[in-house]
Design a protein around this motif. Sequence first.
Motif, short mmCIF file in Angstrom:
data_model
loop_
_atom_site.label_atom_id
_atom_site.label_comp_id
_atom_site.label_asym_id
_atom_site.label_seq_id
_atom_site.Cartn_x
_atom_site.Cartn_y
_atom_site.Cartn_z
N TYR A 211 0.83 -1.20 0.00
CA TYR A 211 0.00 0.00 0.00
C TYR A 211 0.87 1.25 0.00
N TYR A 212 0.25 2.40 -0.21
CA TYR A 212 0.99 3.65 -0.31
C TYR A 212 0.20 4.77 0.35
N ARG A 213 0.91 5.87 0.61
CA ARG A 213 0.29 7.12 1.06
C ARG A 213 0.93 8.26 0.27
N LEU A 214 0.13 9.25 -0.06
CA LEU A 214 0.63 10.42 -0.78
C LEU A 214 0.27 11.67 -0.01
N TYR A 215 1.27 12.50 0.29
CA TYR A 215 1.08 13.77 0.99
C TYR A 215 1.70 14.86 0.13
N GLU A 216 0.92 15.39 -0.77
CA GLU A 216 1.37 16.39 -1.73
C GLU A 216 2.53 15.83 -2.56
N ASP A 217 3.77 16.13 -2.19
CA ASP A 217 4.91 15.64 -2.97
C ASP A 217 5.66 14.50 -2.27
N TYR A 218 5.13 14.02 -1.16
CA TYR A 218 5.78 12.98 -0.37
C TYR A 218 5.03 11.67 -0.58
N LEU A 219 5.71 10.69 -1.16
CA LEU A 219 5.11 9.41 -1.50
C LEU A 219 5.77 8.31 -0.68
N VAL A 220 4.94 7.51 -0.01
CA VAL A 220 5.42 6.44 0.86
C VAL A 220 4.85 5.11 0.40
N LYS A 238 9.54 2.27 1.71
CA LYS A 238 10.35 3.02 0.75
C LYS A 238 9.69 4.37 0.55
N CYS A 239 10.46 5.45 0.70
CA CYS A 239 9.90 6.80 0.65
C CYS A 239 10.52 7.59 -0.50
N PHE A 240 9.71 8.41 -1.15
CA PHE A 240 10.14 9.21 -2.28
C PHE A 240 9.62 10.64 -2.15
N LEU A 241 10.28 11.54 -2.84
CA LEU A 241 9.75 12.88 -3.08
C LEU A 241 9.43 12.97 -4.57
N ILE A 242 8.25 13.47 -4.90
CA ILE A 242 7.88 13.66 -6.30
C ILE A 242 8.45 15.01 -6.74
N ASP A 243 9.49 14.96 -7.56
CA ASP A 243 10.11 16.19 -8.02
C ASP A 243 9.29 16.86 -9.10
N SER A 244 8.66 16.04 -9.96
CA SER A 244 7.80 16.59 -11.00
C SER A 244 6.87 15.51 -11.51
N ILE A 245 5.70 15.93 -11.98
CA ILE A 245 4.75 15.01 -12.58
C ILE A 245 3.94 15.78 -13.61
N SER A 246 3.75 15.19 -14.78
CA SER A 246 3.05 15.86 -15.86
C SER A 246 2.09 14.89 -16.53
N ALA A 247 0.80 15.24 -16.49
CA ALA A 247 -0.19 14.42 -17.17
C ALA A 247 -0.04 14.53 -18.68
N ALA A 248 0.39 15.71 -19.14
CA ALA A 248 0.53 15.94 -20.58
C ALA A 248 1.60 15.04 -21.19
N SER A 249 2.74 14.95 -20.51
CA SER A 249 3.84 14.15 -21.04
C SER A 249 3.83 12.72 -20.51
N GLY A 250 2.99 12.47 -19.48
CA GLY A 250 2.96 11.14 -18.88
C GLY A 250 4.29 10.77 -18.26
#
Length: 269
Positions: A211-220, A238-250
């Motif tokens: 399972y996962y949790r998302l807090y704005e740019d913080y993904l667990v 395992k923890c990540f920071l979302i540096d960028s995400i684009s629906a247009a470019s996928g």
Amino acid sequence: MWSCYGHRAVVLCAVMIAAGMAVSCNQESPAYNRENLKATWIVDTYDGNLLDERNYTVMTFTSSGTVVYEGVLTLDSANYQWGENTLRYDIYCCDFSISGVYSGLYGHLEEASTRQEYSFVLSEDSLMTLGVESYTINGFDVTPEYSQMTMRKIPLDYAVADTIYGVWQFNTRNGEEFMNYRVQFQPENVLSMSVRSGENSWDPVGNGEDYYRLYEDYLVMTLYDNWEFGTTGKWDVKCFLIDSISAASGRMTLSSGPDEYVLSYISSN
């Protein structure tokens, strides 16, 4: 030395003392806006030093006086999951206290009662720093690993988890090809990961209960039996920071410690 006599003098004296206390508090740290506190905050800095993503804590302060701590919970000596503890908080002017019982949080395997007293060092709308005044575990004074902790506020209108719903394929890690994994983000915080077994075939990793949790740019991510992102035969986080995400470019870019990952969007759920 001075004293107050008579009814009117006593009232005046009380007003002067209250005013003096308010001025003192305002000089050191202004009285905190309780309404601003009632939100979700990410604790990412101790004593001015940015923490590793795995050591972040997410704190949600409610209008009922509770604070929900979310972080890595220790299940035993080698198993970990992302979970939560609920404590209570109180504010008086520039003084702030948290009390309650931990279980698994910060490595406390057994339930541990705590009382923490803080002062407001910095109290902006979206950034807050608390300074430790006292800290007890099971009634004993302890010295935490920080003297000040800083947290950033998640906006109330931040993008919710459905911005990442779907199947994503890992493309690169630190600029090198890394194309053998796919991850599927589903509603209700359900996560599944698969590994390439052929040119166009993929096999599930683990037992399918990740399972996962998302807090704005913080993904667990809480993963089981994943040798690439966790520990074989065990639960790990395992923890990540979302540096960028684009629906247009996928395209989505994640960072975790020294590693940077680029993923591409494959399909919807």
